[in-house]
Design a protein around this motif. Structure first.
Motif, PDB file in Angstrom:
ATOM      1  N   THR A   1       0.796  -1.231   0.000  1.00 59.21           N
ATOM      2  CA  THR A   1       0.000   0.000   0.000  1.00 59.21           C
ATOM      3  C   THR A   1       0.828   1.280   0.000  1.00 59.21           C
ATOM      4  OG1 THR A   1      -1.773  -1.161   1.142  1.00 59.21           O
ATOM      5  CG2 THR A   1      -1.821   1.247   1.210  1.00 59.21           C
ATOM      6  N   HIS A   2       1.740   1.425   0.942  1.00 59.62           N
ATOM      7  CA  HIS A   2       2.431   2.699   1.077  1.00 59.62           C
ATOM      8  C   HIS A   2       3.442   2.927  -0.048  1.00 59.62           C
ATOM      9  CE1 HIS A   2       0.866   1.827   5.137  1.00 59.62           C
ATOM     10  NE2 HIS A   2       0.578   3.112   5.096  1.00 59.62           N
ATOM     11  N   ALA A   3       4.170   1.889  -0.420  1.00 56.93           N
ATOM     12  CA  ALA A   3       5.107   2.042  -1.531  1.00 56.93           C
ATOM     13  C   ALA A   3       4.353   2.310  -2.832  1.00 56.93           C
ATOM     14  CB  ALA A   3       5.978   0.800  -1.665  1.00 56.93           C
ATOM     15  N   ALA A   4       3.229   1.623  -3.041  1.00 58.44           N
ATOM     16  CA  ALA A   4       2.424   1.866  -4.241  1.00 58.44           C
ATOM     17  C   ALA A   4       1.868   3.288  -4.233  1.00 58.44           C
ATOM     18  CB  ALA A   4       1.301   0.846  -4.344  1.00 58.44           C
ATOM     19  N   ALA A   5       1.482   3.780  -3.047  1.00 59.73           N
ATOM     20  CA  ALA A   5       0.981   5.153  -2.945  1.00 59.73           C
ATOM     21  C   ALA A   5       2.059   6.149  -3.353  1.00 59.73           C
ATOM     22  CB  ALA A   5       0.510   5.433  -1.521  1.00 59.73           C
TER      23      ALA A   5
ATOM     24  N   ILE B   1      10.889   3.970 -11.957  1.00 58.23           N
ATOM     25  CA  ILE B   1      10.770   3.520 -13.350  1.00 58.23           C
ATOM     26  C   ILE B   1       9.478   4.100 -13.933  1.00 58.23           C
ATOM     27  CG2 ILE B   1      10.547   1.515 -14.864  1.00 58.23           C
ATOM     28  CD1 ILE B   1      13.216   1.537 -13.527  1.00 58.23           C
ATOM     29  N   PRO B   2       9.521   4.754 -15.080  1.00 56.26           N
ATOM     30  CA  PRO B   2       8.293   5.321 -15.660  1.00 56.26           C
ATOM     31  C   PRO B   2       7.203   4.270 -15.837  1.00 56.26           C
ATOM     32  CG  PRO B   2      10.220   6.107 -16.845  1.00 56.26           C
ATOM     33  CD  PRO B   2      10.707   5.030 -15.906  1.00 56.26           C
ATOM     34  N   TYR B   3       5.956   4.715 -15.865  1.00 60.01           N
ATOM     35  CA  TYR B   3       4.815   3.804 -15.951  1.00 60.01           C
ATOM     36  C   TYR B   3       4.836   2.958 -17.225  1.00 60.01           C
ATOM     37  CZ  TYR B   3       0.176   1.938 -16.628  1.00 60.01           C
ATOM     38  OH  TYR B   3      -0.866   1.080 -16.868  1.00 60.01           O
TER      39      TYR B   3
ATOM     40  N   LEU C   1      11.331   1.312  -7.921  1.00 56.42           N
ATOM     41  CA  LEU C   1       9.911   1.572  -7.724  1.00 56.42           C
ATOM     42  C   LEU C   1       9.272   1.788  -9.080  1.00 56.42           C
ATOM     43  CD1 LEU C   1       7.714   1.911  -5.554  1.00 56.42           C
ATOM     44  CD2 LEU C   1       8.181   4.381  -5.595  1.00 56.42           C
ATOM     45  N   LEU C   2       8.293   0.954  -9.428  1.00 54.69           N
ATOM     46  CA  LEU C   2       7.594   1.065 -10.704  1.00 54.69           C
ATOM     47  C   LEU C   2       6.451   2.062 -10.549  1.00 54.69           C
ATOM     48  CD1 LEU C   2       7.294  -2.732 -11.606  1.00 54.69           C
ATOM     49  CD2 LEU C   2       9.252  -1.191 -11.918  1.00 54.69           C
TER      50      LEU C   2
END
Length: 212
Positions: free
Chosen positions: A96-100, A130-132, A155-156
């Protein structure tokens, strides 16, 4: 640790991540390098309900040797292993937090979470963004190859973290540290912060012989 023990350990780690809310639904994947290839969690599999016998076994080129079909992000693991010869395990989460953090605008793409604690520096280090790319996009492998050799974790964007390590335990600990530091980063938004400075990071690097 032999292959049978590694299979059991992957399942134990998957259950731990799932039970603590770090891997929900069928999200996330875990891999471990073998002498003749690597083990990977299957596609559409909950990390909380993995079967050791059904883990995907792939050869060095990423071809399925046995087990269930692998995660559609197998190419991502292969790209990291190709660039980081010292890496023997990879954990990719949508925690959750890393994705946020990965969804935030204005991040420093070279270092998207500041060095707030010594343990983040020791276990994760610099974290590039890393860009989306859409899930399963093979072009993501090229983006990863450009950075994986110099970074233990990535981080993606709009997705989540990819963490590698010398073994599964150290990789798990680093993924947990990344998630907790992402939580701190979000909690501290808007507040004055005091990240570790270059001299403090250099001292940690020398004291603990940290690798990039």
């Amino acid at each position: 640790m032999n292959e049978s023990a590694l299979r059991e350990h992957i399942c134990e780690c998957g259950r731990s991540l799932h039970d603590r809310g770090l891997a929900t639904g069928s999200s996330g994947n875990i891999s471990v390098r073998l002498a003749d290839g690597w083990l990977l969690t299957p596609t559409n599999a909950s990390l909380g309900r993995l079967d050791p016998a059904r883990l995907s076994k792939l050869d060095r080129e990423g071809n399925l040797v046995s087990g269930d079909p692998p995660s559609k992000e197998a190419f991502l693991h292969r790209a990291v292993y190709a660039e980081r010869t010292a890496a023997n395990a990879i954990i990719h989460l949508h925690s959750t937090h890393a994705a946020a953090v990965s969804c935030m605008a204005g991040l420093d793409a070279c270092d998207c979470i500041p060095p707030l604690t010594a343990y983040f520096v020791m276990k994760v280090g610099r974290l590039p963004l890393i860009p989306y790319h859409r899930p399963g996009d093979p072009a993501l492998a090229d983006a990863v190859r450009g950075l994986a050799a110099r970074h233990r974790a990535l981080l993606l964007a709009n997705h989540g973290p990819v963490v590698s390590g010398a073994d599964l335990d150290s990789t798990l600990y680093a993924a947990e540290e990344l998630e907790e530091t992402a939580k701190l980063f979000l909690l501290l938004r808007g507040a004055p912060t005091r990240p570790l400075d270059a001299a403090q990071i250099a001292e940690l690097t020398a004291a603990f012989k940290l690798e990039p």
